[in-house]
Design an enzyme around this catalytic site. Structure first.
Site, PDB file in Angstrom:
ATOM      1  N   SER A  68       4.400   2.351   8.082  1.00 33.67           N
ATOM      2  CA  SER A  68       4.028   1.302   7.134  1.00 33.67           C
ATOM      3  C   SER A  68       5.226   0.801   6.356  1.00 33.67           C
ATOM      4  O   SER A  68       6.096   1.579   5.958  1.00 33.67           O
ATOM      5  CB  SER A  68       3.044   1.869   6.114  1.00 33.67           C
ATOM      6  OG  SER A  68       1.823   2.062   6.740  1.00 33.67           O
ATOM      7  N   GLY A  93       3.064   6.288   8.535  1.00 32.62           N
ATOM      8  CA  GLY A  93       4.480   6.557   8.249  1.00 32.62           C
ATOM      9  C   GLY A  93       5.385   5.401   8.645  1.00 32.62           C
ATOM     10  O   GLY A  93       6.519   5.307   8.191  1.00 32.62           O
ATOM     11  N   ASP A 145      -0.509  -7.369   1.653  1.00 34.90           N
ATOM     12  CA  ASP A 145       0.155  -6.054   1.683  1.00 34.90           C
ATOM     13  C   ASP A 145       1.670  -6.238   1.773  1.00 34.90           C
ATOM     14  O   ASP A 145       2.277  -6.088   2.839  1.00 34.90           O
ATOM     15  CB  ASP A 145      -0.392  -5.246   2.875  1.00 34.90           C
ATOM     16  CG  ASP A 145      -0.039  -3.771   2.789  1.00 34.90           C
ATOM     17  OD1 ASP A 145       0.508  -3.346   1.742  1.00 34.90           O
ATOM     18  OD2 ASP A 145      -0.301  -3.056   3.769  1.00 34.90           O
ATOM     19  N   HIS A 200       0.821  -1.224   0.000  1.00 36.80           N
ATOM     20  CA  HIS A 200       0.000   0.000   0.000  1.00 36.80           C
ATOM     21  C   HIS A 200       0.851   1.269   0.000  1.00 36.80           C
ATOM     22  O   HIS A 200       0.307   2.367  -0.142  1.00 36.80           O
ATOM     23  CB  HIS A 200      -1.005  -0.014   1.163  1.00 36.80           C
ATOM     24  CG  HIS A 200      -0.475   0.465   2.462  1.00 36.80           C
ATOM     25  ND1 HIS A 200       0.016  -0.376   3.440  1.00 36.80           N
ATOM     26  CD2 HIS A 200      -0.368   1.713   2.963  1.00 36.80           C
ATOM     27  CE1 HIS A 200       0.399   0.347   4.472  1.00 36.80           C
ATOM     28  NE2 HIS A 200       0.180   1.616   4.212  1.00 36.80           N
TER      29      HIS A 200
HETATM   30  C1  4AZ Z   1      -1.007   3.903   8.327  1.00 37.51           C
HETATM   31  O1  4AZ Z   1      -1.841   4.784   8.139  1.00 37.51           O
HETATM   32  C2  4AZ Z   1      -1.072   3.097   9.569  1.00 37.51           C
HETATM   33  N1  4AZ Z   1      -1.699   1.478  14.260  1.00 37.51           N
HETATM   34  C3  4AZ Z   1      -0.097   2.160   9.841  1.00 37.51           C
HETATM   35  C4  4AZ Z   1      -0.153   1.416  11.011  1.00 37.51           C
HETATM   36  C5  4AZ Z   1      -1.182   1.613  11.893  1.00 37.51           C
HETATM   37  C6  4AZ Z   1      -2.166   2.550  11.635  1.00 37.51           C
HETATM   38  C7  4AZ Z   1      -2.110   3.303  10.461  1.00 37.51           C
HETATM   39  C8  4AZ Z   1      -1.230   0.781  13.143  1.00 37.51           C
HETATM   40  O2  4AZ Z   1      -0.119   3.695   7.505  1.00 37.51           O
END
Ligand code: 4AZ
Length: 252
Positions: free
Chosen positions: A201, A199, A100, A46
């Site tokens: 991710s 961020g 993902d 993603h």
């Molecule tokens: C995001 O928006 C995201 N709490 C990544 C991880 C989490 C929430 C949002 C986990 O990329």
């Protein structure tokens, strides 16, 4: 990372910072990743909303980075990306995060990609089929937001400790219900005080098995950050050993 502590990159030397160069040539931090071999970074699908159409030329990766907005030329190694593989079955069009996972190949310089140093090294992939017991503690690291709703990322790499939840618990209606597939694992703090956030991710969830650290998860999604009954959700790396081997030519 919410509720964690500042980390040195030497304690998470596989962490990669992935940047995207816009048409106006501005470079913006896009996602975290993990160095799994000298030329390969594992991250989340993603992170690339254009999927297979994403222009690898616009991506760059910095290894050995402790501060997001400062350059430490002594520890950092910077690379262009020569190939991007986004999992073929990832389809986020309906807010679905199954599969993902993505792989980036770094562009070699003088026949070499990452060089092992105190601040740059690879992380092991877990043995295929190795599954973890709920309750074990793992570590996450990233440059993401320190609180949900902030508009800026963390200036420094941060780390947090999270505990694995059982699949059953995470699929409970009080948690995420059927949004959780067999390719996802959930982890959080019993008091919901620490979590990954926007961020982070693509970054690593690393767990220790028999005295060795393995990359068991990729930061994927969650409903907000560090909220009650809303653990972080991670891609289960052990379900993709074959996919990783196929795309990268690394043997699993
Ligand atoms: C995001 O928006 C995201 N709490 C990544 C991880 C989490 C929430 C949002 C986990 O990329």
């Amino acid at each position: 990372i919410v509720g964690g502590t500042i980390a040195t990159v030497e304690s998470h030397p596989w962490v990669a910072a992935i940047f995207w160069r816009s048409k106006s040539r501005r470079k913006a931090f896009r996602c975290g990743g993990s160095l799994i071999s000298p030329c390969w970074v594992l991250t989340a699908a993603h992170c690339f909303p254009d999927g297979a159409q994403t222009k690898a030329r616009r991506l760059s990766v910095i290894l050995g980075k402790s501060a997001l907005n400062e350059t430490e030329s002594s520890s950092e190694q910077k690379f262009q990306v020569d190939k991007l593989f986004v999992h073929e079955e990832f389809d986020n069009s309906e807010g679905n995060y199954d599969h993902d996972i993505a792989l980036l190949r770094l562009k070699a310089k003088h026949g070499q990609c990452a060089k092992e140093t105190r601040s740059v090294r690879t992380v092991c992939l877990p043995p295929p089929g190795e599954s973890l017991q709920p309750g074990i503690q793992c570590e996450i690291a990233g440059y993401g937001k320190e609180q949900q709703g902030l508009w800026y990322n963390s200036q420094y790499l941060r780390q947090a400790k999270v505990v694995l939840l059982s699949h059953e618990e995470c699929r409970d209606k009080d948690y995420y219900g059927s949004l959780i597939t067999g390719n996802m694992l959930c982890a959080g703090r019993p008091d919901w005080s620490q979590d990954a956030c926007e961020g982070d991710s693509g970054g690593p969830l690393v767990c220790e098995v028999a005295d060795r650290l393995y990359l068991f998860g990729i930061v994927s999604w969650g409903d907000g950050c560090a909220q009650e009954f809303r653990p972080g959700v991670y891609t289960v790396v052990t379900n993709y050993n074959q996919w990783i081997a196929e795309k990268s030519g690394l043997s699993s």
